[in-house]
Design a protein around this motif. Structure first.
Motif, mmCIF file in Angstrom:
data_model
loop_
_atom_site.group_PDB
_atom_site.id
_atom_site.type_symbol
_atom_site.label_atom_id
_atom_site.label_comp_id
_atom_site.label_asym_id
_atom_site.label_seq_id
_atom_site.Cartn_x
_atom_site.Cartn_y
_atom_site.Cartn_z
ATOM 1 N N PRO A 14 -4.957 1.165 -0.569
ATOM 2 C CA PRO A 14 -4.835 1.884 0.701
ATOM 3 C C PRO A 14 -3.368 2.148 1.045
ATOM 4 O O PRO A 14 -2.471 1.389 0.670
ATOM 5 N N HIS A 15 -3.145 3.237 1.772
ATOM 6 C CA HIS A 15 -1.791 3.703 2.078
ATOM 7 C C HIS A 15 -1.358 3.366 3.500
ATOM 8 O O HIS A 15 -2.148 3.428 4.445
ATOM 9 N N GLY A 16 -0.066 3.054 3.631
ATOM 10 C CA GLY A 16 0.600 3.048 4.932
ATOM 11 C C GLY A 16 -0.053 2.191 5.993
ATOM 12 O O GLY A 16 -0.367 1.017 5.793
ATOM 13 N N VAL A 17 -0.252 2.802 7.152
ATOM 14 C CA VAL A 17 -0.797 2.069 8.295
ATOM 15 C C VAL A 17 -2.234 1.610 8.032
ATOM 16 O O VAL A 17 -2.647 0.565 8.540
ATOM 17 N N LEU A 18 -2.989 2.338 7.221
ATOM 18 C CA LEU A 18 -4.334 1.878 6.883
ATOM 19 C C LEU A 18 -4.253 0.509 6.202
ATOM 20 O O LEU A 18 -5.050 -0.390 6.504
ATOM 21 N N TYR A 19 -3.309 0.343 5.310
ATOM 22 C CA TYR A 19 -3.081 -0.945 4.639
ATOM 23 C C TYR A 19 -2.779 -2.023 5.682
ATOM 24 O O TYR A 19 -3.345 -3.120 5.651
ATOM 25 N N GLY A 20 -1.869 -1.709 6.612
ATOM 26 C CA GLY A 20 -1.520 -2.675 7.646
ATOM 27 C C GLY A 20 -2.690 -3.014 8.542
ATOM 28 O O GLY A 20 -2.872 -4.181 8.921
ATOM 29 N N MET A 21 -3.489 -2.018 8.904
ATOM 30 C CA MET A 21 -4.673 -2.264 9.725
ATOM 31 C C MET A 21 -5.650 -3.185 9.007
ATOM 32 O O MET A 21 -6.249 -4.080 9.609
ATOM 33 N N MET A 22 -5.802 -2.978 7.693
ATOM 34 C CA MET A 22 -6.704 -3.822 6.915
ATOM 35 C C MET A 22 -6.207 -5.259 6.823
ATOM 36 O O MET A 22 -7.008 -6.198 6.770
ATOM 37 N N CYS A 23 -4.889 -5.441 6.807
ATOM 38 C CA CYS A 23 -4.342 -6.793 6.765
ATOM 39 C C CYS A 23 -4.690 -7.579 8.025
ATOM 40 O O CYS A 23 -4.926 -8.791 7.964
ATOM 41 N N ARG A 24 -4.750 -6.894 9.163
ATOM 42 C CA ARG A 24 -4.948 -7.565 10.443
ATOM 43 C C ARG A 24 -6.388 -7.573 10.933
ATOM 44 O O ARG A 24 -6.802 -8.487 11.654
ATOM 45 N N GLU B 43 -16.718 6.017 9.485
ATOM 46 C CA GLU B 43 -15.697 7.001 9.124
ATOM 47 C C GLU B 43 -14.743 6.435 8.072
ATOM 48 O O GLU B 43 -14.355 7.124 7.120
ATOM 49 N N LEU B 44 -14.359 5.180 8.224
ATOM 50 C CA LEU B 44 -13.437 4.556 7.278
ATOM 51 C C LEU B 44 -14.053 4.462 5.881
ATOM 52 O O LEU B 44 -13.396 4.745 4.878
ATOM 53 N N THR B 45 -15.321 4.078 5.820
ATOM 54 C CA THR B 45 -15.993 4.000 4.518
ATOM 55 C C THR B 45 -16.107 5.384 3.895
ATOM 56 O O THR B 45 -15.799 5.578 2.710
ATOM 57 N N ALA B 46 -16.529 6.359 4.698
ATOM 58 C CA ALA B 46 -16.745 7.708 4.170
ATOM 59 C C ALA B 46 -15.432 8.343 3.699
ATOM 60 O O ALA B 46 -15.392 8.992 2.645
ATOM 61 N N MET B 47 -14.357 8.160 4.455
ATOM 62 C CA MET B 47 -13.094 8.782 4.041
ATOM 63 C C MET B 47 -12.553 8.142 2.773
ATOM 64 O O MET B 47 -11.874 8.795 1.972
ATOM 65 N N THR B 48 -12.846 6.864 2.581
ATOM 66 C CA THR B 48 -12.428 6.195 1.343
ATOM 67 C C THR B 48 -13.207 6.737 0.157
ATOM 68 O O THR B 48 -12.623 7.070 -0.886
ATOM 69 N N ILE B 49 -14.510 6.839 0.314
ATOM 70 C CA ILE B 49 -15.340 7.414 -0.759
ATOM 71 C C ILE B 49 -14.875 8.824 -1.096
ATOM 72 O O ILE B 49 -14.748 9.202 -2.269
ATOM 73 N N TYR B 50 -14.601 9.617 -0.073
ATOM 74 C CA TYR B 50 -14.188 11.014 -0.236
ATOM 75 C C TYR B 50 -12.896 11.128 -1.040
ATOM 76 O O TYR B 50 -12.796 11.897 -2.007
ATOM 77 N N GLN B 51 -11.882 10.353 -0.634
ATOM 78 C CA GLN B 51 -10.579 10.459 -1.289
ATOM 79 C C GLN B 51 -10.589 9.886 -2.704
ATOM 80 O O GLN B 51 -10.045 10.492 -3.639
ATOM 81 N N GLY C 250 -16.120 1.390 0.610
ATOM 82 C CA GLY C 250 -15.959 2.703 0.002
ATOM 83 C C GLY C 250 -15.366 2.668 -1.392
ATOM 84 O O GLY C 250 -15.193 3.719 -2.013
ATOM 85 N N VAL C 251 -15.071 1.471 -1.894
ATOM 86 C CA VAL C 251 -14.467 1.322 -3.223
ATOM 87 C C VAL C 251 -15.573 1.310 -4.280
ATOM 88 O O VAL C 251 -16.562 0.589 -4.136
ATOM 89 N N PRO C 252 -15.431 2.093 -5.349
ATOM 90 C CA PRO C 252 -16.467 2.116 -6.383
ATOM 91 C C PRO C 252 -16.690 0.734 -6.999
ATOM 92 O O PRO C 252 -15.753 -0.064 -7.111
ATOM 93 N N ALA C 253 -17.906 0.457 -7.383
ATOM 94 C CA ALA C 253 -18.244 -0.821 -8.000
ATOM 95 C C ALA C 253 -17.398 -1.049 -9.246
ATOM 96 O O ALA C 253 -17.192 -0.137 -10.052
ATOM 97 N N GLY C 254 -16.892 -2.256 -9.381
ATOM 98 C CA GLY C 254 -16.128 -2.616 -10.558
ATOM 99 C C GLY C 254 -14.663 -2.233 -10.529
ATOM 100 O O GLY C 254 -13.937 -2.496 -11.499
ATOM 101 N N VAL C 255 -14.209 -1.618 -9.433
ATOM 102 C CA VAL C 255 -12.809 -1.208 -9.312
ATOM 103 C C VAL C 255 -12.088 -2.181 -8.389
ATOM 104 O O VAL C 255 -12.584 -2.508 -7.310
ATOM 105 N N LYS C 256 -10.924 -2.635 -8.795
ATOM 106 C CA LYS C 256 -10.176 -3.595 -7.985
ATOM 107 C C LYS C 256 -9.369 -2.909 -6.891
ATOM 108 O O LYS C 256 -9.064 -1.720 -6.982
ATOM 109 N N VAL C 257 -9.035 -3.693 -5.882
ATOM 110 C CA VAL C 257 -8.218 -3.220 -4.766
ATOM 111 C C VAL C 257 -6.905 -3.982 -4.752
ATOM 112 O O VAL C 257 -6.876 -5.207 -4.898
#
Length: 254
Positions: A115-125, A87-95, A136-143
């Protein structure tokens, strides 16, 4: 650790209204910033707002990134949710795909994903969450993310270019994580100046318990993030801009 070794840019979250509801003073902020993180519809933003925000960014030569969040309009993406990796991968691709559609129409490249808000915090931990979003991030695009956390680790594992952030209007806990408020609190300009100056000149920050936390930004591209929904956000961004410009000039970063 000494000062950061790269130019400090300013990024701000924009386009976070919905329908007739306006969030931040985007028009006043755009002349002050280098990079915009544009909401993609899940935590806020809608097709018309995405389109108009992109055009406004273009008119001010502001780089544009996607700002995907959890599917939580009422909570503004600042409430934790339990989603599967798929779900996390798909919602990232979608947005990201939604925002990229508008960028393609204007002939402008997607600069990054933040990534926004709590999603960012969840990814940190949580490494599993971070990996799923990175996929879900397109190839060649930075995060854009917080260095020294699971976000950086997951980006490295998934082969995603990483860019570090520091924060002008967010506090840090003693473990180096961000204190993500459901509703943003006001800041005094002198506190913003002190907060940003410390981060740029020492690669450290004073945490909420008074301890000093190191910020290992290394040689990653770096930007300071501020938020358009913080009370007094225009003054916050003006202060962060002044500190960044002074730092860049003193260190020869054009």
């Amino acid at each position: 650790m000494g000062p950061i070794k790269q130019k400090a840019l300013i990024n701000v979250d924009l386009g976070e209204g919905y329908g007739n509801l306006k969030c931040g003073p985007d028009e006043e902020l755009l002349p002050l910033i280098d990079i915009a993180n544009v909401a993609c519809g899940f935590h806020s933003g809608d097709p018309l707002i995405m389109s108009s925000t992109i055009r406004a960014c273009i008119s001010h030569s502001v780089l544009i990134g996607a700002h995907p969040g959890l599917p939580d309009l009422q909570g503004f993406g600042r409430r934790e949710m339990k989603l599967s990796p798929e779900e996390l991968t798909a919602m990232t691709i979608y947005q990201v795909g939604a925002l990229k559609g508008f960028l393609d129409k204007e002939g402008v490249e997607l600069n990054h994903v933040k990534p926004h808000g709590v999603l960012y915090g969840m990814m940190c931990r949580d490494l599993e969450v971070a990996r799923a979003v990175m996929r879900g991030v397109p190839a060649g695009v930075k995060v854009f993310g917080l260095a020294g956390t699971r976000m950086e680790e997951a980006a490295r594992e998934e082969g995603v270019e990483f860019a570090a952030e520091m924060y002008g209007d967010v506090k840090y806990s003693a473990d180096g994580m961000l204190v993500i408020d459901r509703v943003k609190k006001p800041w005094k300009n002198e506190d913003v100046e002190k907060h940003v100056t410390q981060q740029l000149t020492t690669q450290s920050v004073t945490a909420t318990d008074g301890s000093t936390v190191q910020l290992p930004v290394k040689d990653y591209p770096l930007s300071l993030c501020c938020h358009s929904d913080s009370p007094g956000c225009v003054e916050i961004v003006k202060t962060a801009r002044a500190v960044a410009d002074r730092f860049n000039k003193e260190h020869g970063y054009s």
